[in-house]
Design a protein around this motif. Structure first.
Motif, mmCIF file in Angstrom:
data_model
loop_
_atom_site.group_PDB
_atom_site.id
_atom_site.type_symbol
_atom_site.label_atom_id
_atom_site.label_comp_id
_atom_site.label_asym_id
_atom_site.label_seq_id
_atom_site.Cartn_x
_atom_site.Cartn_y
_atom_site.Cartn_z
ATOM 1 N N ARG A 274 18.677 -20.007 32.194
ATOM 2 C CA ARG A 274 17.543 -20.805 32.671
ATOM 3 C C ARG A 274 17.724 -21.283 34.102
ATOM 4 O O ARG A 274 16.757 -21.357 34.865
ATOM 5 C CB ARG A 274 17.361 -22.031 31.770
ATOM 6 C CG ARG A 274 16.447 -21.780 30.593
ATOM 7 C CD ARG A 274 16.159 -23.070 29.861
ATOM 8 N NE ARG A 274 15.643 -24.134 30.702
ATOM 9 C CZ ARG A 274 14.382 -24.229 31.139
ATOM 10 N NH1 ARG A 274 13.503 -23.297 30.839
ATOM 11 N NH2 ARG A 274 13.999 -25.255 31.890
ATOM 12 N N LEU A 275 18.957 -21.638 34.461
ATOM 13 C CA LEU A 275 19.175 -22.355 35.708
ATOM 14 C C LEU A 275 19.748 -21.504 36.835
ATOM 15 O O LEU A 275 20.023 -22.015 37.911
ATOM 16 C CB LEU A 275 20.115 -23.543 35.463
ATOM 17 C CG LEU A 275 19.652 -24.568 34.432
ATOM 18 C CD1 LEU A 275 20.714 -25.640 34.239
ATOM 19 C CD2 LEU A 275 18.347 -25.199 34.839
ATOM 20 N N ARG A 276 19.920 -20.215 36.614
ATOM 21 C CA ARG A 276 20.562 -19.391 37.648
ATOM 22 C C ARG A 276 19.744 -19.358 38.938
ATOM 23 O O ARG A 276 20.306 -19.209 40.025
ATOM 24 C CB ARG A 276 20.814 -17.972 37.134
ATOM 25 C CG ARG A 276 19.558 -17.195 36.833
ATOM 26 C CD ARG A 276 19.861 -15.711 36.639
ATOM 27 N NE ARG A 276 20.668 -15.482 35.459
ATOM 28 C CZ ARG A 276 21.235 -14.314 35.194
ATOM 29 N NH1 ARG A 276 21.095 -13.303 36.029
ATOM 30 N NH2 ARG A 276 21.938 -14.137 34.097
ATOM 31 N N GLY A 277 18.428 -19.533 38.830
ATOM 32 C CA GLY A 277 17.599 -19.518 40.026
ATOM 33 C C GLY A 277 17.203 -20.896 40.510
ATOM 34 O O GLY A 277 16.377 -21.022 41.406
ATOM 35 N N GLY A 278 17.782 -21.939 39.938
ATOM 36 C CA GLY A 278 17.413 -23.299 40.299
ATOM 37 C C GLY A 278 16.949 -24.068 39.084
ATOM 38 O O GLY A 278 17.189 -23.673 37.943
ATOM 39 N N GLU A 279 16.272 -25.184 39.301
ATOM 40 C CA GLU A 279 15.806 -26.039 38.225
ATOM 41 C C GLU A 279 14.380 -25.638 37.828
ATOM 42 O O GLU A 279 13.433 -25.904 38.575
ATOM 43 C CB GLU A 279 15.821 -27.511 38.656
ATOM 44 C CG GLU A 279 17.209 -28.075 38.886
ATOM 45 C CD GLU A 279 17.894 -28.452 37.587
ATOM 46 O OE1 GLU A 279 17.217 -28.464 36.541
ATOM 47 O OE2 GLU A 279 19.104 -28.722 37.631
ATOM 48 N N PRO A 280 14.186 -25.024 36.649
ATOM 49 C CA PRO A 280 12.816 -24.716 36.219
ATOM 50 C C PRO A 280 12.042 -26.010 35.993
ATOM 51 O O PRO A 280 12.613 -27.040 35.632
ATOM 52 C CB PRO A 280 13.026 -23.964 34.899
ATOM 53 C CG PRO A 280 14.456 -23.535 34.905
ATOM 54 C CD PRO A 280 15.191 -24.570 35.699
ATOM 55 N N ASP A 281 10.735 -25.955 36.199
ATOM 56 C CA ASP A 281 9.939 -27.158 36.036
ATOM 57 C C ASP A 281 9.176 -27.203 34.721
ATOM 58 O O ASP A 281 8.361 -28.103 34.498
ATOM 59 C CB ASP A 281 8.952 -27.318 37.208
ATOM 60 C CG ASP A 281 8.022 -26.113 37.354
ATOM 61 O OD1 ASP A 281 8.050 -25.232 36.479
ATOM 62 O OD2 ASP A 281 7.278 -26.074 38.346
ATOM 63 N N ASP A 282 9.423 -26.222 33.835
ATOM 64 C CA ASP A 282 8.730 -26.233 32.557
ATOM 65 C C ASP A 282 9.417 -27.178 31.579
ATOM 66 O O ASP A 282 10.629 -27.183 31.454
ATOM 67 C CB ASP A 282 8.657 -24.824 31.962
ATOM 68 C CG ASP A 282 10.022 -24.216 31.722
ATOM 69 O OD1 ASP A 282 10.899 -24.366 32.607
ATOM 70 O OD2 ASP A 282 10.232 -23.594 30.659
ATOM 71 N N ALA A 283 8.633 -28.003 30.907
ATOM 72 C CA ALA A 283 9.183 -28.923 29.912
ATOM 73 C C ALA A 283 9.472 -28.166 28.624
ATOM 74 O O ALA A 283 8.775 -27.218 28.266
ATOM 75 C CB ALA A 283 8.194 -30.052 29.653
ATOM 76 N N GLY A 284 10.520 -28.568 27.934
ATOM 77 C CA GLY A 284 10.872 -27.920 26.686
ATOM 78 C C GLY A 284 12.029 -28.618 26.013
ATOM 79 O O GLY A 284 12.497 -29.654 26.469
ATOM 80 N N PHE A 285 12.490 -28.049 24.911
ATOM 81 C CA PHE A 285 13.605 -28.634 24.182
ATOM 82 C C PHE A 285 14.534 -27.539 23.686
ATOM 83 O O PHE A 285 14.191 -26.352 23.717
ATOM 84 C CB PHE A 285 13.103 -29.513 23.036
ATOM 85 C CG PHE A 285 12.358 -28.790 21.931
ATOM 86 C CD1 PHE A 285 12.981 -28.456 20.743
ATOM 87 C CD2 PHE A 285 11.009 -28.477 22.077
ATOM 88 C CE1 PHE A 285 12.291 -27.819 19.714
ATOM 89 C CE2 PHE A 285 10.307 -27.841 21.065
ATOM 90 C CZ PHE A 285 10.949 -27.503 19.874
ATOM 91 N N VAL A 286 15.712 -27.963 23.250
ATOM 92 C CA VAL A 286 16.755 -27.035 22.808
ATOM 93 C C VAL A 286 16.907 -27.111 21.294
ATOM 94 O O VAL A 286 16.939 -28.209 20.713
ATOM 95 C CB VAL A 286 18.100 -27.366 23.479
ATOM 96 C CG1 VAL A 286 19.239 -26.540 22.855
ATOM 97 C CG2 VAL A 286 18.033 -27.104 24.975
ATOM 98 N N VAL A 287 17.005 -25.955 20.671
ATOM 99 C CA VAL A 287 17.301 -25.858 19.240
ATOM 100 C C VAL A 287 18.596 -25.083 19.080
ATOM 101 O O VAL A 287 18.796 -24.045 19.714
ATOM 102 C CB VAL A 287 16.159 -25.163 18.481
ATOM 103 C CG1 VAL A 287 16.617 -24.707 17.102
ATOM 104 C CG2 VAL A 287 14.975 -26.106 18.328
ATOM 105 N N MET A 288 19.481 -25.614 18.232
ATOM 106 C CA MET A 288 20.774 -24.987 17.975
ATOM 107 C C MET A 288 20.881 -24.582 16.505
ATOM 108 O O MET A 288 20.341 -25.257 15.627
ATOM 109 C CB MET A 288 21.913 -25.950 18.300
ATOM 110 C CG MET A 288 21.977 -26.435 19.732
ATOM 111 S SD MET A 288 22.489 -25.165 20.915
ATOM 112 C CE MET A 288 24.073 -24.647 20.242
ATOM 113 N N SER A 289 21.621 -23.507 16.248
ATOM 114 C CA SER A 289 21.868 -23.087 14.869
ATOM 115 C C SER A 289 23.004 -23.888 14.234
ATOM 116 O O SER A 289 23.270 -23.744 13.045
ATOM 117 C CB SER A 289 22.219 -21.597 14.833
ATOM 118 O OG SER A 289 23.427 -21.355 15.556
#
Length: 258
Positions: free
Chosen positions: A184-199
């Protein structure tokens, strides 16, 4: 990445089973080694970038020029090429990481380091229980390596409506999240809001890394540990878990309002 093995099941008889690979991955900067992680040998560039960012060794993915991946008899190397003055040398020297896949204390040099988390998040968008449930339910369909091996974790970035848009897998749960962060962050800080889900369960190092990613919420398959919840409260990061009978349980300062 996996290989095949012949196994015997009491219910199904003999058949083939995918075996997940786990190899040493040396991560360094400009030809100098920093850490060796035990990890799945997939998306290694994402792992290197994500670890550098979540550990604070690099301020932004935009600062990274390239990541050179090389295969050796002993494992893999990932050399991050970056202007020397953009590497945070204090983080490099303080965190000479011994990266075991199952170690929640990787990179902690002394107990005081546990009390130096990133700054608290600004108020983020609300994530509804239905969106979390949808993401958790659809996650297995995105776990291609786990379908073969039944032995790897997944980390997913989800839109606020629960749609999964990016997934990374690894034998280590925090490696999976670092890979997701790197992607997600290799090109900088994305501005899309979201959340993380883990298994996996929600542990404190996952809270730390999700906060670095500016996630609106971190959801796991089981409840957080006490340390994880304490850290999440300090960071104002909402935490949720799959509960009984399909319910979503919220663990956060706002939980009484959910």
């Amino acid at each position: 990445m996996s290989r095949r093995a012949n196994v015997h099941s009491s219910a199904e008889g003999a058949h083939e089973w995918g075996i997940a690979e786990e190899v040493p991955v040396e991560i360094g900067f400009n030809g100098t080694a920093w850490t060796v992680m035990m990890a799945s040998p997939t998306d290694v560039e994402d792992l290197a970038i994500g670890l550098a960012l979540t550990e604070g060794a690099v301020a932004s993915g935009r600062d990274i020029k390239t990541v050179a991946i090389r295969q050796w008899p002993e494992g893999l190397t990932a050399d991050i090429r970056i202007a020397p003055d953009l590497v945070r040398s204090d983080r490099i020297h303080r965190r000479a990481l011994d990266g075991r896949t199952g170690c929640g204390l990787c990179g902690v040099e002394q107990l005081a380091d546990l009390h130096a988390p990133p700054s608290a998040l600004p108020p983020g968008p609300r994530v509804e229980a239905a969106a979390i449930r949808a993401a958790l339910d659809s996650l297995p369909g995105h776990q291609h390596l786990n379908r073969e091996t039944r032995s790897v974790h997944a980390a997913a970035w989800c839109r606020l409506d629960g749609e999964i848009i990016l997934v990374r897998e690894d034998v280590g749960r925090h490696n999976a999240l670092d890979k997701l962060a790197g992607a997600r962050l290799r090109g900088g800080e994305p501005d899309d809001a979201g959340f993380v889900v883990m298994s996996s369960r929600c542990s404190f190092e996952l809270v730390f890394k999700a906060a670095r990613m500016r996630a609106a919420l971190l959801a796991g398959q089981s409840a957080p540990t006490g340390l994880a919840l304490n850290l999440a409260t300090r960071l104002a990061l909402r935490v949720a878990a799959a509960g009984p009978d399909g319910a979503i349980v919220f663990f956060s300062p706002e939980s009484a309002d959910e």
